[in-house]
Design an enzyme around this catalytic site. Structure first.
Site, PDB file in Angstrom:
ATOM      1  N   CYS A   4      -5.138   8.107  10.896  1.00  0.00           N
ATOM      2  CA  CYS A   4      -4.158   7.148  10.374  1.00  0.00           C
ATOM      3  C   CYS A   4      -2.746   7.765  10.444  1.00  0.00           C
ATOM      4  O   CYS A   4      -2.497   8.825   9.867  1.00  0.00           O
ATOM      5  CB  CYS A   4      -4.519   6.770   8.936  1.00  0.00           C
ATOM      6  SG  CYS A   4      -3.241   5.812   8.112  1.00  0.00           S
ATOM      7  N   ASP A  30      11.746   2.899   8.897  1.00  0.00           N
ATOM      8  CA  ASP A  30      10.914   2.440  10.001  1.00  0.00           C
ATOM      9  C   ASP A  30      11.469   3.010  11.318  1.00  0.00           C
ATOM     10  O   ASP A  30      12.685   3.029  11.532  1.00  0.00           O
ATOM     11  CB  ASP A  30      10.900   0.899  10.054  1.00  0.00           C
ATOM     12  CG  ASP A  30       9.774   0.365  10.914  1.00  0.00           C
ATOM     13  OD1 ASP A  30       8.844  -0.245  10.351  1.00  0.00           O
ATOM     14  OD2 ASP A  30       9.818   0.564  12.152  1.00  0.00           O
ATOM     15  N   HIS A  46      -5.045   6.201   0.964  1.00  0.00           N
ATOM     16  CA  HIS A  46      -5.280   5.309   2.106  1.00  0.00           C
ATOM     17  C   HIS A  46      -5.952   4.027   1.636  1.00  0.00           C
ATOM     18  O   HIS A  46      -7.109   4.037   1.219  1.00  0.00           O
ATOM     19  CB  HIS A  46      -6.143   6.003   3.164  1.00  0.00           C
ATOM     20  CG  HIS A  46      -6.380   5.140   4.367  1.00  0.00           C
ATOM     21  ND1 HIS A  46      -5.539   5.148   5.462  1.00  0.00           N
ATOM     22  CD2 HIS A  46      -7.337   4.218   4.630  1.00  0.00           C
ATOM     23  CE1 HIS A  46      -5.976   4.275   6.349  1.00  0.00           C
ATOM     24  NE2 HIS A  46      -7.072   3.688   5.865  1.00  0.00           N
ATOM     25  N   GLY A  93      -0.186  -9.696  11.887  1.00  0.00           N
ATOM     26  CA  GLY A  93       0.641  -8.795  12.693  1.00  0.00           C
ATOM     27  C   GLY A  93       0.614  -7.349  12.210  1.00  0.00           C
ATOM     28  O   GLY A  93       1.517  -6.570  12.507  1.00  0.00           O
ATOM     29  N   HIS A 100       1.243  -1.182   3.676  1.00  0.00           N
ATOM     30  CA  HIS A 100       2.674  -0.846   3.621  1.00  0.00           C
ATOM     31  C   HIS A 100       3.497  -2.094   3.383  1.00  0.00           C
ATOM     32  O   HIS A 100       3.124  -3.186   3.811  1.00  0.00           O
ATOM     33  CB  HIS A 100       3.128  -0.136   4.904  1.00  0.00           C
ATOM     34  CG  HIS A 100       2.804  -0.881   6.163  1.00  0.00           C
ATOM     35  ND1 HIS A 100       1.572  -0.839   6.757  1.00  0.00           N
ATOM     36  CD2 HIS A 100       3.568  -1.689   6.948  1.00  0.00           C
ATOM     37  CE1 HIS A 100       1.574  -1.586   7.854  1.00  0.00           C
ATOM     38  NE2 HIS A 100       2.779  -2.135   7.988  1.00  0.00           N
ATOM     39  N   HIS A 102       7.225  -3.582   4.108  1.00  0.00           N
ATOM     40  CA  HIS A 102       8.508  -3.458   4.787  1.00  0.00           C
ATOM     41  C   HIS A 102       9.589  -3.948   3.826  1.00  0.00           C
ATOM     42  O   HIS A 102       9.405  -4.960   3.135  1.00  0.00           O
ATOM     43  CB  HIS A 102       8.581  -4.382   6.005  1.00  0.00           C
ATOM     44  CG  HIS A 102       7.603  -4.092   7.096  1.00  0.00           C
ATOM     45  ND1 HIS A 102       7.982  -3.492   8.270  1.00  0.00           N
ATOM     46  CD2 HIS A 102       6.279  -4.339   7.211  1.00  0.00           C
ATOM     47  CE1 HIS A 102       6.916  -3.394   9.067  1.00  0.00           C
ATOM     48  NE2 HIS A 102       5.881  -3.902   8.451  1.00  0.00           N
TER      49      HIS A 102
HETATM   50  P1  5GP Z   1       3.082  -3.464  10.808  1.00  0.00           P
HETATM   51  O1  5GP Z   1       3.284  -4.129  12.129  1.00  0.00           O
HETATM   52  O2  5GP Z   1       1.737  -2.791  10.736  1.00  0.00           O
HETATM   53  O3  5GP Z   1       3.352  -4.351   9.627  1.00  0.00           O
HETATM   54  O4  5GP Z   1       4.205  -2.377  10.691  1.00  0.00           O
HETATM   55  C1  5GP Z   1       4.075  -1.058  11.102  1.00  0.00           C
HETATM   56  C2  5GP Z   1       5.473  -0.481  11.164  1.00  0.00           C
HETATM   57  O5  5GP Z   1       5.367   0.906  11.231  1.00  0.00           O
HETATM   58  C3  5GP Z   1       6.269  -0.953  12.379  1.00  0.00           C
HETATM   59  O6  5GP Z   1       7.457  -1.594  11.943  1.00  0.00           O
HETATM   60  C4  5GP Z   1       6.556   0.350  13.128  1.00  0.00           C
HETATM   61  O7  5GP Z   1       7.843   0.384  13.700  1.00  0.00           O
HETATM   62  C5  5GP Z   1       6.361   1.403  12.063  1.00  0.00           C
HETATM   63  N1  5GP Z   1       5.885   2.671  12.578  1.00  0.00           N
HETATM   64  C6  5GP Z   1       4.814   2.863  13.406  1.00  0.00           C
HETATM   65  N2  5GP Z   1       4.644   4.166  13.650  1.00  0.00           N
HETATM   66  C7  5GP Z   1       5.622   4.828  12.977  1.00  0.00           C
HETATM   67  C8  5GP Z   1       5.972   6.207  12.845  1.00  0.00           C
HETATM   68  O8  5GP Z   1       5.348   7.112  13.406  1.00  0.00           O
HETATM   69  N3  5GP Z   1       7.051   6.496  12.066  1.00  0.00           N
HETATM   70  C9  5GP Z   1       7.767   5.528  11.423  1.00  0.00           C
HETATM   71  N4  5GP Z   1       8.802   5.930  10.681  1.00  0.00           N
HETATM   72  N5  5GP Z   1       7.458   4.227  11.516  1.00  0.00           N
HETATM   73  C10 5GP Z   1       6.410   3.876  12.290  1.00  0.00           C
HETATM   74 ZN    ZN Z   2      -3.776   6.115   5.947  1.00  0.00          ZN
END
Ligand code: 5GP
Ligand code: ZN
Length: 114
Positions: A4, A30, A46, A93, A100, A102
């Site tokens: 993860c 992000d 987790h 999405g 998490h 945003h």
């Molecule tokens: P989801 O699409 O799952 O709601 O959002 C995942 C978010 O995690 C995305 O906005 C993506 O840019 C961010 N993200 C993915 N990998 C990393 C990483 O390694 N570091 C950071 N800081 N953000 C990440």
């Molecule tokens: Zn995790």
């Protein structure tokens, strides 16, 4: 669970731009910002998604919202407004399978989302 990405960020195995940390949660920028302010708040334990919240771990959500309130004030987006997003599962999405939230701000947000 070991692969993860967000658990690796928590453990410091992957670098991140942290903006807040305590014993329960971590907030970091992000990597692919969609707004002038875009950070994520995650629990240190987790939890795969909102589908996996239950009476034993649900309190973390309340704490996360408290942290969001504090950080949006500090980042001066509290008064003008911001958006909190939780993507859950395939249609939601969600790309990273670690719960998490945003937080997006610093610009006018559109509705409905795409
Ligand atoms: P989801 O699409 O799952 O709601 O959002 C995942 C978010 O995690 C995305 O906005 C993506 O840019 C961010 N993200 C993915 N990998 C990393 C990483 O390694 N570091 C950071 N800081 N953000 C990440
Ligand atoms: Zn995790």
């Amino acid at each position: 669970m070991n692969d993860c990405i967000f658990c690796k960020i928590i453990k410091g195995e992957i670098p991140s731009l942290k903006i807040y940390e305590d014993d329960k949660v971590l907030a970091f920028k992000d990597i692919n910002p969609e707004a002038p302010v875009h950070f994520l708040v995650i629990p240190k334990i987790h939890i795969e998604s909102a589908n996996y919240l239950d009476e034993n771990n649900m309190a973390i959500v309340s704490h996360i919202f408290k942290v969001i309130q504090k950080l949006t004030k500090e980042l001066n987006i509290s008064e003008e407004g911001y958006r909190i997003v939780n993507n859950c599962g395939e249609n939601g999405g969600q790309t990273v399978k670690h719960l998490h939230f945003h937080v997006l701000g610093g610009r006018d947000m559109k509705w409905p989302p795409g």
